[in-house]
Design a protein around this motif. Structure first.
Motif, PDB file in Angstrom:
ATOM      1  N   PRO A 288       0.770  -1.289  -0.015  1.00 33.28           N
ATOM      2  CA  PRO A 288       0.123   0.210  -0.064  1.00 33.28           C
ATOM      3  C   PRO A 288       0.929   1.507  -0.033  1.00 33.28           C
ATOM      4  O   PRO A 288       0.665   2.374  -0.857  1.00 33.28           O
ATOM      5  CB  PRO A 288      -0.807  -0.175   1.180  1.00 33.28           C
ATOM      6  CG  PRO A 288      -0.842  -1.748   1.413  1.00 33.28           C
ATOM      7  CD  PRO A 288       0.403  -2.115   1.032  1.00 33.28           C
ATOM      8  N   ASP A 289       1.804   1.260   0.719  1.00 26.99           N
ATOM      9  CA  ASP A 289       2.827   2.628   0.975  1.00 26.99           C
ATOM     10  C   ASP A 289       3.514   2.644  -0.406  1.00 26.99           C
ATOM     11  O   ASP A 289       3.605   3.818  -0.817  1.00 26.99           O
ATOM     12  CB  ASP A 289       3.692   2.483   2.045  1.00 26.99           C
ATOM     13  CG  ASP A 289       2.919   2.740   3.248  1.00 26.99           C
ATOM     14  OD1 ASP A 289       1.821   3.195   3.543  1.00 26.99           O
ATOM     15  OD2 ASP A 289       3.575   2.230   4.426  1.00 26.99           O
ATOM     16  N   GLN A 291       2.468   1.784  -3.407  1.00 25.58           N
ATOM     17  CA  GLN A 291       1.560   2.437  -4.419  1.00 25.58           C
ATOM     18  C   GLN A 291       1.282   4.021  -4.278  1.00 25.58           C
ATOM     19  O   GLN A 291       1.307   4.643  -5.264  1.00 25.58           O
ATOM     20  CB  GLN A 291       0.127   1.639  -4.371  1.00 25.58           C
ATOM     21  CG  GLN A 291      -0.840   2.068  -5.465  1.00 25.58           C
ATOM     22  CD  GLN A 291      -0.695   1.896  -7.035  1.00 25.58           C
ATOM     23  OE1 GLN A 291      -0.231   0.603  -7.251  1.00 25.58           O
ATOM     24  NE2 GLN A 291      -0.236   2.930  -7.662  1.00 25.58           N
ATOM     25  N   ASP A 292       1.071   4.267  -3.108  1.00 27.30           N
ATOM     26  CA  ASP A 292       0.753   5.754  -2.657  1.00 27.30           C
ATOM     27  C   ASP A 292       2.048   6.632  -2.988  1.00 27.30           C
ATOM     28  O   ASP A 292       2.100   7.641  -3.865  1.00 27.30           O
ATOM     29  CB  ASP A 292       0.371   5.824  -1.182  1.00 27.30           C
ATOM     30  CG  ASP A 292      -0.640   5.380  -0.778  1.00 27.30           C
ATOM     31  OD1 ASP A 292      -1.624   5.084  -1.583  1.00 27.30           O
ATOM     32  OD2 ASP A 292      -0.657   4.883   0.412  1.00 27.30           O
ATOM     33  N   ASP A 295       2.121   6.946  -6.980  1.00 26.02           N
ATOM     34  CA  ASP A 295       1.245   7.875  -7.446  1.00 26.02           C
ATOM     35  C   ASP A 295       1.623   9.072  -7.182  1.00 26.02           C
ATOM     36  O   ASP A 295       1.572  10.178  -8.237  1.00 26.02           O
ATOM     37  CB  ASP A 295      -0.043   7.741  -6.853  1.00 26.02           C
ATOM     38  CG  ASP A 295      -0.942   6.529  -7.070  1.00 26.02           C
ATOM     39  OD1 ASP A 295      -0.644   5.723  -8.006  1.00 26.02           O
ATOM     40  OD2 ASP A 295      -1.631   5.890  -6.150  1.00 26.02           O
TER      41      ASP A 295
END
Length: 481
Positions: A288-289, A291-292, A295
């Motif tokens: 998750p981190d 992907q953030d 982006d």
């Protein structure tokens, strides 16, 4: 224990040529049947050849001294000596051969490409081959020429279309393992990869190779870490792939800074890497981190002109798009390469005033130094314990024009003359009136062994003449009127 070596110094020695044979044919009732000494065999070459099954220079790291076999000496009855066997040394595809000063001698790319690292010495001529109208029965033969000895540096540069570059633990090994069938060692600590990994990728109709280049950190181009050892492996690639870790746990690093550091190291290394096309792979977006962070930085990277791909080697997402994009870039690079032209044979005739040797006065040694391929080889082939062989050498040097050139250079009787380099020269006092060893052999071209035969030959001719006169008298006495 060392398992991968991509740079070694190799000491090679070619085989020596076999000596020629001085022999006279002996048969009953034929005391001097003529010279029949055979030629010596040629020494073996040392040849480097590309072998696709060889991937490291480790064997030459442990055994750096290699020698080919010598040629066999000639024998009587016109029997030539056997040639020495060539020593063939397999090397990996992409091996560069250099001298100790760093000058490139050969770039070995492609299965079966060869390079002769050291040439074998030629065999000496036997006295049968040296016989001539002036020297009918030579009592000497030529010595074999020593084989060449060379010290060369072998440096391996991986032949790959795509190079993965990035910080340690950025996921390069994981990425190459899922794009191809390669099975590199993978772990979550820096410098897991100690050798370049190579894999083959198929994307549609395009097949290309991809390499994981380890060990790039700040200062790699100046020798820090492992980077300097492996930067050479990206020189042949068509495209560079920056693999950026979007899930790094180090607070003082971020993907954009990592990219800038690697780009600076590539620029400092040189080799034309700054002109290669590049793409950026944001790896570990399955976290998750990660992907953030991907982006957040993707717009900045695209503003710089990079084509960006988000992938996960663990979840195997984004791999198909990446592999086809790389295939497209590799295909364009291959199309731009110049097509191999047919081999052109270039003939460079010698200049009409090229004597084949040079003469220069060496003040330090107080000698006139003669340098040239022919005179130096002739000296090495001469048996100086044989007066007739020395005379033959003088004959050859005189025909080549060495004596006239020494006179023009200002040499006088008694001056020292050296033939060869300072380390391996034959030095003698020069006499300009010397006629091919005249003080030892008499007039040039004569063979003193024939002097002992001349009285016997003369007696035989007189006997034949008397026999002919006697037969003529008998015929005159009894012939019918």
């Amino acid at each position: 224990m060392t398992t991968f070596v991509d740079r070694v110094e190799l000491h090679v020695a070619a085989g020596n040529g076999g000596h020629g044979c001085a022999s006279v044919h002996r048969e009953k009732f034929k005391p001097l049947g003529g010279p029949d000494g055979g030629n010596g065999g040629r020494g073996g070459d040392v040849i480097l050849v590309v072998d696709q099954d060889v991937t490291t220079l480790l064997d030459y790291h442990h055994h750096p001294h290699r020698k080919a076999t010598n040629g066999k000496p000639g024998a009587g009855d016109n029997r030539a000596g056997k040639d020495g066997e060539d020593l063939v040394l397999p090397v990996p595809d992409g091996t560069v051969v250099m001298d100790k000063q760093g000058n490139v001698l050969a770039d070995l790319v492609g299965q079966g490409t060869t390079y002769v690292a050291a040439e074998g010495g030629r065999g000496g001529l036997g006295n049968a081959a040296l016989a001539s109208a002036r020297r009918k029965a030579p009592g000497f033969a030529l010595l074999g020429v020593p084989g060449a000895t060379e010290d060369v540096v072998l440096e391996l540069k991986t032949v790959a279309d795509v190079a993965l570059v990035g910080y340690p633990s950025a996921g390069k090994s994981s990425l190459i393992s899922v794009l191809s069938a390669a099975k590199p060692k993978i772990a979550d600590y820096p410098f897991t990869t100690l050798v370049p990994n190579l894999g083959v990728v198929t994307a549609g109709s395009t097949v290309y190779t991809i390499a994981d280049v380890p060990g790039l950190i700040p200062g790699a181009s100046q020798g820090k870490g492992l980077g300097l050892e492996f930067l050479r492996h990206v020189e042949r690639c068509s495209v560079l792939v920056h693999v950026l870790d979007t899930a790094t746990l180090e607070s003082d690093r971020d993907p954009v800074s990592d990219l800038d550091v690697i780009e600076e190291e590539l620029r400092l290394y040189g080799g034309g890497l700054e002109k290669r096309p590049r793409i950026v792979v944001l790896n570990k977006v399955d976290i998750p981190d990660g992907q953030d962070l991907a982006d957040m930085i993707r717009p900045e990277l695209e503003e710089r002109g990079y084509k960006v791909f988000e992938v996960s080697a663990v979840a195997r997402t984004g791999l198909k798009e990446l592999s086809y994009a790389l295939a497209e870039i590799v295909g364009r690079a291959r199309a731009r390469r110049p097509k191999q032209e047919a081999t052109r044979i270039v003939i460079r005739p010698k200049a009409v005033d090229d004597t084949g040797f040079t003469i220069a006065y060496d003040e330090a040694e107080d000698v006139y130094r003669v340098r040239g391929e022919k005179p130096e080889r002739w000296v090495r082939q001469t048996d100086f314990n044989n007066d007739e062989a020395v005379g033959y050498l003088a004959d050859r040097l005189n025909r080549l024009g060495v004596e006239d050139a020494l006179l023009k250079a200002g040499a006088r009787a008694g001056d020292g003359v050296a033939i060869g380099s300072e380390e391996n020269a034959v030095v003698f006092d020069w006499e300009p009136t010397m006629q091919a060893g005249a003080e030892m052999l008499g007039r040039r071209g004569e063979d003193h062994r024939m002097d002992a035969l001349r009285p016997a030959v003369q007696r035989r001719r007189e006997k034949e003449a008397r026999r002919g006169d006697s037969a003529q008298r008998e015929y005159d006495e009894f012939r019918p009127f």
